[in-house]
Write an enzyme that holds these catalytic residues in place. Structure first.
Site, PDB file in Angstrom:
ATOM      1  CB  CYS A  17      -0.945   0.021   1.188  1.00 33.37           C
ATOM      2  SG  CYS A  17      -2.130  -1.333   1.159  1.00 33.37           S
ATOM      3  CG  HIS A  62      -3.073   3.821   1.636  1.00 37.16           C
ATOM      4  ND1 HIS A  62      -3.512   3.338   0.416  1.00 37.16           N
ATOM      5  CD2 HIS A  62      -3.175   2.785   2.512  1.00 37.16           C
ATOM      6  CE1 HIS A  62      -3.855   2.078   0.559  1.00 37.16           C
ATOM      7  NE2 HIS A  62      -3.661   1.712   1.815  1.00 37.16           N
ATOM      8  CG  ASN A  78      -6.468  -0.518   0.902  1.00 41.67           C
ATOM      9  OD1 ASN A  78      -5.754  -0.135  -0.018  1.00 41.67           O
ATOM     10  ND2 ASN A  78      -5.984  -0.919   2.070  1.00 41.67           N
TER      11      ASN A  78
HETATM   12  N1  ACO Z   1     -18.683  -7.670   9.057  1.00 47.80           N
HETATM   13  C1  ACO Z   1     -19.178  -7.905  10.278  1.00 47.80           C
HETATM   14  N2  ACO Z   1     -18.411  -8.167  11.334  1.00 47.80           N
HETATM   15  C2  ACO Z   1     -17.087  -8.200  11.132  1.00 47.80           C
HETATM   16  C3  ACO Z   1     -16.495  -7.963   9.888  1.00 47.80           C
HETATM   17  C4  ACO Z   1     -17.365  -7.707   8.803  1.00 47.80           C
HETATM   18  N3  ACO Z   1     -16.904  -7.468   7.562  1.00 47.80           N
HETATM   19  N4  ACO Z   1     -15.157  -8.058  10.003  1.00 47.80           N
HETATM   20  C5  ACO Z   1     -14.909  -8.329  11.299  1.00 47.80           C
HETATM   21  N5  ACO Z   1     -16.072  -8.425  11.969  1.00 47.80           N
HETATM   22  C6  ACO Z   1     -16.286  -8.708  13.377  1.00 47.80           C
HETATM   23  C7  ACO Z   1     -15.116  -9.412  14.026  1.00 47.80           C
HETATM   24  O1  ACO Z   1     -15.145 -10.799  13.791  1.00 47.80           O
HETATM   25  C8  ACO Z   1     -15.344  -9.091  15.478  1.00 47.80           C
HETATM   26  O2  ACO Z   1     -16.303  -9.940  15.995  1.00 47.80           O
HETATM   27  P1  ACO Z   1     -16.152 -10.555  17.464  1.00 47.80           P
HETATM   28  O3  ACO Z   1     -16.145  -9.347  18.364  1.00 47.80           O
HETATM   29  O4  ACO Z   1     -17.342 -11.430  17.582  1.00 47.80           O
HETATM   30  O5  ACO Z   1     -14.832 -11.279  17.452  1.00 47.80           O
HETATM   31  C9  ACO Z   1     -15.945  -7.694  15.430  1.00 47.80           C
HETATM   32  O6  ACO Z   1     -16.424  -7.507  14.098  1.00 47.80           O
HETATM   33  C10 ACO Z   1     -14.946  -6.602  15.747  1.00 47.80           C
HETATM   34  O7  ACO Z   1     -13.797  -6.860  14.990  1.00 47.80           O
HETATM   35  P2  ACO Z   1     -12.543  -5.955  15.078  1.00 47.80           P
HETATM   36  O8  ACO Z   1     -11.443  -6.564  14.261  1.00 47.80           O
HETATM   37  O9  ACO Z   1     -12.290  -5.619  16.513  1.00 47.80           O
HETATM   38  O10 ACO Z   1     -13.099  -4.647  14.340  1.00 47.80           O
HETATM   39  P3  ACO Z   1     -12.353  -3.308  14.076  1.00 47.80           P
HETATM   40  O11 ACO Z   1     -13.154  -2.201  14.603  1.00 47.80           O
HETATM   41  O12 ACO Z   1     -10.913  -3.405  14.428  1.00 47.80           O
HETATM   42  O13 ACO Z   1     -12.460  -3.220  12.506  1.00 47.80           O
HETATM   43  C11 ACO Z   1     -11.097  -3.518  10.555  1.00 47.80           C
HETATM   44  C12 ACO Z   1     -11.856  -4.200  11.689  1.00 47.80           C
HETATM   45  C13 ACO Z   1     -12.083  -2.720   9.720  1.00 47.80           C
HETATM   46  C14 ACO Z   1     -10.432  -4.588   9.693  1.00 47.80           C
HETATM   47  C15 ACO Z   1     -10.054  -2.574  11.164  1.00 47.80           C
HETATM   48  O14 ACO Z   1      -9.284  -3.229  12.131  1.00 47.80           O
HETATM   49  C16 ACO Z   1      -9.137  -1.988  10.133  1.00 47.80           C
HETATM   50  O15 ACO Z   1      -9.536  -1.288   9.239  1.00 47.80           O
HETATM   51  N6  ACO Z   1      -7.818  -2.223  10.268  1.00 47.80           N
HETATM   52  C17 ACO Z   1      -6.869  -1.700   9.343  1.00 47.80           C
HETATM   53  C18 ACO Z   1      -6.670  -2.719   8.293  1.00 47.80           C
HETATM   54  C19 ACO Z   1      -6.303  -2.132   6.972  1.00 47.80           C
HETATM   55  O16 ACO Z   1      -6.636  -1.028   6.617  1.00 47.80           O
HETATM   56  N7  ACO Z   1      -5.625  -2.966   6.196  1.00 47.80           N
HETATM   57  C20 ACO Z   1      -5.346  -2.650   4.862  1.00 47.80           C
HETATM   58  C21 ACO Z   1      -3.944  -2.825   4.482  1.00 47.80           C
HETATM   59  S1  ACO Z   1      -2.857  -1.795   5.367  1.00 47.80           S
HETATM   60  C22 ACO Z   1      -3.303  -0.305   4.993  1.00 47.80           C
HETATM   61  O17 ACO Z   1      -3.677  -0.051   3.899  1.00 47.80           O
HETATM   62  C23 ACO Z   1      -3.175   0.738   6.035  1.00 47.80           C
END
Ligand code: ACO
Length: 324
Positions: free
Chosen positions: A119, A251, A281
């Site tokens: 990224c 980004h 993304n």
């Molecule tokens: N739909 C519904 N529920 C979901 C989903 C979904 N798509 N994805 C995860 N959940 C659930 C999880 O299983 C979890 O359930 P649980 O509590 O029963 O275990 C709950 O939602 C909370 O999950 P978290 O991982 O705590 O949610 P969070 O608020 O952290 O959001 C996310 C997750 C959106 C992936 C976030 O962590 C994020 O955006 N991280 C950055 C990742 C990123 O951007 N990566 C891209 C590459 S790097 C970059 O470009 C910067």
């Protein structure tokens, strides 16, 4: 270097973009997942993403974006372009580089290579192009971020598959003589970092059919911390503050990461180009796609001061300050 000495500057002279026709909405995606449009929008800001057809290669996406950038830069003779860098995690072939194919299809001269920093790829590629222009190795560079990132997704993993999309963005930068101070147009500074000890929080291994693996919360934490630090580093090097920027073009991973960055830089969201809602993304393509969106609707204008910044797998991260 004294502020008044002349310096070669890499000036942005045109942008282009290409997004595959197929749009996949959250609703469609959530229908086959334990997820919902509401969850995806609330946690990420994403409403939809573009997805390439099976026959659309990363080379196709990159070439279309490149051709539009050439038109917008007023380049009629493609051989004027003597450097092509394609930042991609999803090259068309293992080899040769996607960039050499693009070079061939558009009729560029000089040399071409791919760059892999996930990224952060576009920020890395822009910085490398700037160095090559400053060293005199090239005069006009085409810098592309192009990804068929959805091909790396496990469509049953709701924690990753809702986040990504496909697309390509391109910019053309030309070496021009500047005065060596901040009034110059062009890339004024850039900073790059990486830390391989964080490999395991975001990766796709080399096995056939391997898919994206991510620890979302950890990536989120590193993204906000490291991008804020590298943004400060760039601002400090020029004696500037966030509020001196006309625009932040970050980004596009997650609206909550973007909002956190804007807050740290003391910028209202109205000074941030946001495309994550429509594109999701697109990895290395996200910043050039956002730049193109900003120029196309008239928000970005020559003379303005902008910052680009990114974090991605590696981890890699970086920033650049550019006067348009
Ligand atoms: N739909 C519904 N529920 C979901 C989903 C979904 N798509 N994805 C995860 N959940 C659930 C999880 O299983 C979890 O359930 P649980 O509590 O029963 O275990 C709950 O939602 C909370 O999950 P978290 O991982 O705590 O949610 P969070 O608020 O952290 O959001 C996310 C997750 C959106 C992936 C976030 O962590 C994020 O955006 N991280 C950055 C990742 C990123 O951007 N990566 C891209 C590459 S790097 C970059 O470009 C910067």
């Amino acid at each position: 270097m004294p502020a008044s000495s002349s310096k070669i500057r890499s000036v942005l002279i045109g942008t282009g973009a290409y997004l595959p026709q197929r749009i996949l909405t959250n609703r469609e995606l959530a229908a086959s997942l334990d997820s919902s449009d509401e969850w995806i929008r609330q946690r990420t800001g994403i409403s939809q993403r573009h997805v390439s057809s099976d026959s659309e290669t990363t080379t196709d996406l990159a070439t279309r974006a490149a051709k539009q950038a050439m038109v917008n830069a007023g380049i009629r003779d493609p051989s004027q372009i003597d450097l092509v860098i394609v930042a991609t995690t999803t090259p068309t072939d293992v080899f040769p580089a996607t960039a050499t194919m693009v070079q061939h299809f558009i009729g560029a001269s000089g040399f071409a290579f791919d760059l892999q920093a996930v990224c952060s790829g576009f920020v890395y590629a822009l910085s490398v192009a700037d160095s090559l222009l400053q060293s005199g190795s090239a005069k006009t560079a085409l810098v592309i971020g192009a990804e068929n990132f959805t091909r790396l997704l496990d469509w049953t993993d709701r924690g990753t598959c809702v986040l990504f999309g496909d697309g390509a963005g391109a910019v053309i930068v030309r070496a021009e003589a500047g005065k060596g101070d901040q009034s110059d147009r062009g890339i004024l500074t850039s900073f790059l970092h990486s830390d391989g000890s964080l490999r395991d929080i975001l990766y796709t291994d080399g096995s056939p059919g391997a898919r994206v693996k991510m620890e979302g919360k950890e990536v989120f934490r590193h993204a906000t911390e490291k991008m804020a630090a590298v943004a400060e580093e760039a601002l400090d090097s020029l004696g500037l503050q966030g509020s001196d920027l006309d625009w932040l073009v970050p980004h596009q991973a997650n609206l909550r990461i973007i909002e956190a960055m804007a807050k740290k830089l003391n910028l209202p969201l109205s000074k941030v180009i946001v495309t994550v809602d429509k594109h999701a993304n697109t990895s290395a393509a996200s910043i050039p796609l956002a730049l193109h969106a900003g120029f196309s609707d008239g928000r970005l204008k020559p003379g303005q001061l902008i910052m680009v910044e990114a974090l991605g797998g590696g981890l890699t991260w970086g920033s650049a300050i550019i006067r348009l």
